[in-house]
Design a protein around this motif. Structure first.
Motif, PDB file in Angstrom:
ATOM      1  N   UNK A 145       0.857  -1.182   0.000  1.00 21.67           N
ATOM      2  CA  UNK A 145       0.000   0.000   0.000  1.00 21.67           C
ATOM      3  C   UNK A 145       0.892   1.231   0.000  1.00 21.67           C
ATOM      4  N   UNK A 146       0.341   2.330  -0.438  1.00 23.74           N
ATOM      5  CA  UNK A 146       1.099   3.571  -0.521  1.00 23.74           C
ATOM      6  C   UNK A 146       1.820   3.924   0.770  1.00 23.74           C
ATOM      7  N   UNK A 147       1.121   3.999   1.880  1.00 23.71           N
ATOM      8  CA  UNK A 147       1.793   4.421   3.121  1.00 23.71           C
ATOM      9  C   UNK A 147       2.941   3.489   3.539  1.00 23.71           C
ATOM     10  N   UNK A 148       2.712   2.174   3.461  1.00 27.13           N
ATOM     11  CA  UNK A 148       3.769   1.243   3.899  1.00 27.13           C
ATOM     12  C   UNK A 148       4.976   1.348   2.974  1.00 27.13           C
ATOM     13  N   UNK A 149       4.739   1.373   1.659  1.00 30.31           N
ATOM     14  CA  UNK A 149       5.867   1.428   0.720  1.00 30.31           C
ATOM     15  C   UNK A 149       6.597   2.770   0.830  1.00 30.31           C
ATOM     16  N   UNK A 150       5.853   3.839   1.106  1.00 30.95           N
ATOM     17  CA  UNK A 150       6.482   5.148   1.292  1.00 30.95           C
ATOM     18  C   UNK A 150       7.421   5.108   2.490  1.00 30.95           C
ATOM     19  N   UNK A 151       6.954   4.485   3.566  1.00 31.24           N
ATOM     20  CA  UNK A 151       7.799   4.371   4.759  1.00 31.24           C
ATOM     21  C   UNK A 151       8.982   3.445   4.497  1.00 31.24           C
ATOM     22  N   UNK A 152       8.755   2.395   3.700  1.00 31.05           N
ATOM     23  CA  UNK A 152       9.798   1.399   3.440  1.00 31.05           C
ATOM     24  C   UNK A 152      10.940   1.988   2.627  1.00 31.05           C
ATOM     25  N   UNK A 153      10.606   2.742   1.579  1.00 32.21           N
ATOM     26  CA  UNK A 153      11.643   3.222   0.661  1.00 32.21           C
ATOM     27  C   UNK A 153      12.003   4.692   0.877  1.00 32.21           C
ATOM     28  N   UNK A 154      11.402   5.336   1.874  1.00 32.89           N
ATOM     29  CA  UNK A 154      11.678   6.738   2.149  1.00 32.89           C
ATOM     30  C   UNK A 154      11.477   7.625   0.936  1.00 32.89           C
ATOM     31  N   UNK A 155      10.498   7.310   0.147  1.00 35.24           N
ATOM     32  CA  UNK A 155      10.131   8.212  -0.949  1.00 35.24           C
ATOM     33  C   UNK A 155       8.659   7.971  -1.280  1.00 35.24           C
ATOM     34  N   UNK A 156       8.003   8.976  -1.852  1.00 36.97           N
ATOM     35  CA  UNK A 156       6.567   8.826  -2.091  1.00 36.97           C
ATOM     36  C   UNK A 156       6.271   7.686  -3.067  1.00 36.97           C
ATOM     37  N   UNK A 157       5.355   6.823  -2.706  1.00 39.78           N
ATOM     38  CA  UNK A 157       4.970   5.703  -3.568  1.00 39.78           C
ATOM     39  C   UNK A 157       3.453   5.706  -3.685  1.00 39.78           C
ATOM     40  N   UNK A 158       2.959   5.573  -4.930  1.00 36.76           N
ATOM     41  CA  UNK A 158       1.509   5.475  -5.149  1.00 36.76           C
ATOM     42  C   UNK A 158       1.182   4.084  -5.650  1.00 36.76           C
ATOM     43  N   UNK A 159       0.146   3.500  -5.116  1.00 35.24           N
ATOM     44  CA  UNK A 159      -0.289   2.187  -5.589  1.00 35.24           C
ATOM     45  C   UNK A 159      -1.640   2.371  -6.260  1.00 35.24           C
ATOM     46  N   UNK A 160      -1.693   2.011  -7.552  1.00 34.76           N
ATOM     47  CA  UNK A 160      -2.963   2.153  -8.278  1.00 34.76           C
ATOM     48  C   UNK A 160      -3.493   0.790  -8.645  1.00 34.76           C
ATOM     49  N   UNK A 161      -4.758   0.605  -8.426  1.00 35.54           N
ATOM     50  CA  UNK A 161      -5.375  -0.675  -8.777  1.00 35.54           C
ATOM     51  C   UNK A 161      -6.341  -0.466  -9.911  1.00 35.54           C
ATOM     52  N   UNK A 162      -6.181  -1.283 -10.932  1.00 37.91           N
ATOM     53  CA  UNK A 162      -7.136  -1.263 -12.041  1.00 37.91           C
ATOM     54  C   UNK A 162      -7.600  -2.682 -12.235  1.00 37.91           C
ATOM     55  N   UNK A 163      -8.883  -2.918 -12.060  1.00 38.08           N
ATOM     56  CA  UNK A 163      -9.434  -4.271 -12.114  1.00 38.08           C
ATOM     57  C   UNK A 163      -8.609  -5.160 -11.190  1.00 38.08           C
ATOM     58  N   UNK A 164      -7.895  -6.164 -11.739  1.00 38.36           N
ATOM     59  CA  UNK A 164      -7.096  -7.019 -10.873  1.00 38.36           C
ATOM     60  C   UNK A 164      -5.616  -6.632 -10.905  1.00 38.36           C
ATOM     61  N   UNK A 165      -5.315  -5.652 -11.734  1.00 38.27           N
ATOM     62  CA  UNK A 165      -3.908  -5.275 -11.891  1.00 38.27           C
ATOM     63  C   UNK A 165      -3.513  -4.191 -10.901  1.00 38.27           C
ATOM     64  N   UNK A 166      -2.321  -4.340 -10.351  1.00 39.92           N
ATOM     65  CA  UNK A 166      -1.817  -3.337  -9.436  1.00 39.92           C
ATOM     66  C   UNK A 166      -0.607  -2.696 -10.097  1.00 39.92           C
TER      67      UNK A 166
END
Lengths: 327, 255
Positions: free
Chosen positions: B228-249
């Motif tokens: 998810x955006x918040x966890x990955x942002x904290x993990x990599x110390x940079x803004x990360x967006x997670x987009x879901x389209x149908x079943x694709x992430x």
């Protein structure tokens, strides 16, 4: 291994063995050999064959085979095509032991003192190398081996430097050149048990060496105990190569060259290369010894010198080729 | 059962924590992706999980048994491990390289028994290596070698497969194919643990995700909950967006 190559190799060894029995200061014909051996009465030809040429032939085969085998094991273990049995200190340790025996005159008082001291020297040298590298990995084993080798070689130089008379120095130098001349069944019985034990230990490494093709981490993941493998290689080399060097003096290059000739025959699998490498090592030493005998006593070419003269250019070619092949 | 669990695992190297009280559970039949930035301790975690590295503290259990109590040979016949960018040290043929995966099953001496040939052929086919079987392993491209190593890892049908960065060096088609094979192994009941940098790939194939940062567990759980955006942002110390389209992430780094 291709069956044809194996047959060719065995045929070559048999032919060389026959040549070794026939060649010498007194040339024998196959018919006279058969006649002499069949004769129930003791005769000179029989004595010559059984007491002089046969032990020399057996020693050549044993020494060549263990050098080829140990070379293949060490190259597989260290995954380095330039590794050779002397790397771990066995050869130079044996040389130092022999030099001590000659230097202090033990060799003059007891016939087998030189090989016994040499064998002890090899075992001590490899023991020190092992003790130094016990906690480290393969690299620390190589470094410890090189350090012990250097130290032993320095001891040999020191003995030459301080030799009490030119004859002692001459004797040391002659021994260091390596030779199979004037060896008897005593030498065979001294070396054979150690060479047999060494060969058995070295043969046990085959499967582990194959797995090491994938590197140490993957080999461990495949259940190979790399530390045990190192120990087998080390003790096997100390016993086998130590004993071989003890009875023949320093014979270099065989352990370096034989594995290179063997590997293409078995698809470069390090474990499968062990047996052919031993056979090729035996063939090489035997061929060199036959060549030495054909050169004759007048020239008095030494086995180790001949092998070095032929082996060094091969080594050079190897270095150039490895440089090309390496990524 | 080949449930693998790490409890309170700690490992120090030179006074520095490489892993600090990490807990993780890898279930049979599940594919777990281990993610995290460089130096997070992913490879070390995998080595500990494979039983190749002994932690300073904590316990690793495989099927309820302490992994260090399992004999190396038996462990090797259950578990396959593939380190990051593995190399072939000798120019053996690809077929022989793959056959090395059967080492724990082979007797100490002798050639490869013929009954293993179908397994080798199967592994070669699964990783598209049939045409390369006689090629020497040192003459393969990086991606070809990576596939050969994967085939080596799966040839003995392990029940636990631990792979460090399997998709590194693979072209898109073979990365997809390798991922599919790992997924198929997990679906067949194998416990699969994979360290991955490719988060899109992780999102596509992983059931579970373990996120490591600085040797500590940042998050662990079902892929959808960790990627998810918040966890990955904290993990990599940079803004990360997670987009879901149908079943694709799809995962995007940066603003």
């Amino acid at each position: 291994m291709r069956a044809a190559a194996l047959q060719l190799l065995i045929a070559a060894i048999l032919a060389l063995a026959a040549g070794s029995l026939l060649a010498g200061p007194v040339w024998l014909s196959p018919a006279s050999v058969a006649g002499a051996l069949a004769d129930p009465q003791p005769n000179l030809a029989k004595l010559l064959i059984v007491e002089v040429r046969l032990p020399r032939l057996v020693l050549a085969l044993m020494v060549g085979a263990i050098l080829g085998l140990a070379g293949a094991v060490l190259q597989g273990l260290l995954r380095n095509p330039l590794a050779e049995p002397g790397l771990l200190g066995a050869s130079s340790g044996a040389s130092l032991g022999a030099v001590i025996a000659i230097y202090y005159g033990f060799a003059a008082s007891a016939g087998l003192a030189t090989p016994v001291f040499a064998l002890a020297g090899a075992l001590v040298a490899v023991g020190i190398a092992f003790a130094l590298s016990r906690t480290g990995g393969t690299l620390s084993l190589i470094l410890a081996g090189v350090a012990v080798s250097t130290l032993a070689s320095a001891g040999v130089s020191l003995a030459l430097n301080l030799a009490p008379n030119p004859f002692a120095a001459y004797e040391i130098v002659t021994w260091l050149m390596g030779s199979l001349a004037d060896r008897s069944w005593d030498h065979v019985t001294l070396a054979a048990p150690f060479i047999a034990i060494g060969a058995a230990l070295l043969a046990l490494t085959a499967r582990g060496l194959d797995a090491l093709t994938l590197g140490e981490r993957q080999a461990e993941s495949l259940g190979v105990d790399v530390a045990r493998l190192r120990l087998l290689a080390l003790v096997g080399t100390a016993a086998g190569v130590g004993a071989a060097t003890a009875v023949t003096g320093a014979v270099g290059f065989v352990g370096l060259i034989a594995p290179h000739l063997a590997r293409p025959l078995v698809g470069h699998r390090p474990g499968a290369a062990l047996a052919p490498s031993a056979l090729i090592g035996a063939a090489l030493v035997l061929a060199a010894d036959v060549a030495v005998k054909i050169a004759g006593p007048a020239l008095d070419l030494k086995l180790g010198v001949l092998i070095a003269v032929v082996g060094a250019p091969f080594f050079l070619w190897l270095v150039l080729r490895v440089r090309q092949v390496a990524p | 059962m080949t449930r693998l669990s790490l409890a309170d695992v700690t490992l120090r190297r030179g006074g520095r924590f490489v892993l600090e009280s990490v807990d993780a559970v890898f279930e049979a039949g599940r594919l777990t992706a281990v993610i995290g930035p460089n130096g997070a301790g992913k490879s070390t975690l995998l080595e500990v999980a494979a039983g190749l590295l002994r932690p300073d503290a904590g316990e690793v259990l495989l099927g309820g048994e302490p992994i260090r109590a399992i004999a190396p040979r038996r462990l090797a016949s259950i578990r396959a491990y593939l380190p990051q960018s593995p190399r072939a040290e000798w120019p053996v043929s690809v077929e022989r390289l793959v056959a090395l995966g059967l080492s724990p099953q082979l007797p100490a001496f002798g050639s490869l028994p013929a009954r293993w040939q179908p397994a080798i052929d199967g592994a070669l086919a699964r990783f598209d290596l049939l045409a390369l079987r006689e090629r020497s392993a040192t003459r393969l491209s990086g991606g070809e070698l990576a596939r050969a190593m994967l085939a080596r890892a799966v040839v003995a049908e392990p029940r636990l497969l631990i792979v460090d960065e399997p998709s590194a060096g693979l072209d898109p088609r073979h990365a997809h194919e390798a991922a599919r094979q790992l997924r198929a192994l997990a679906d067949g009941g194998c416990t699969v643990v994979v360290a991955l940098h490719d988060l899109d790939l992780a999102a596509r194939i992983a059931d579970e995700v373990v996120a490591l940062k600085d040797g500590r567990l940042l998050a662990a759980g079902p892929a959808r909950d960790v990627l998810t955006g918040p966890i990955l942002t904290a993990l990599y110390d940079m803004p990360v967006k997670v987009e879901e389209e149908a079943r694709d992430v799809s995962i995007r780094f940066g603003d």
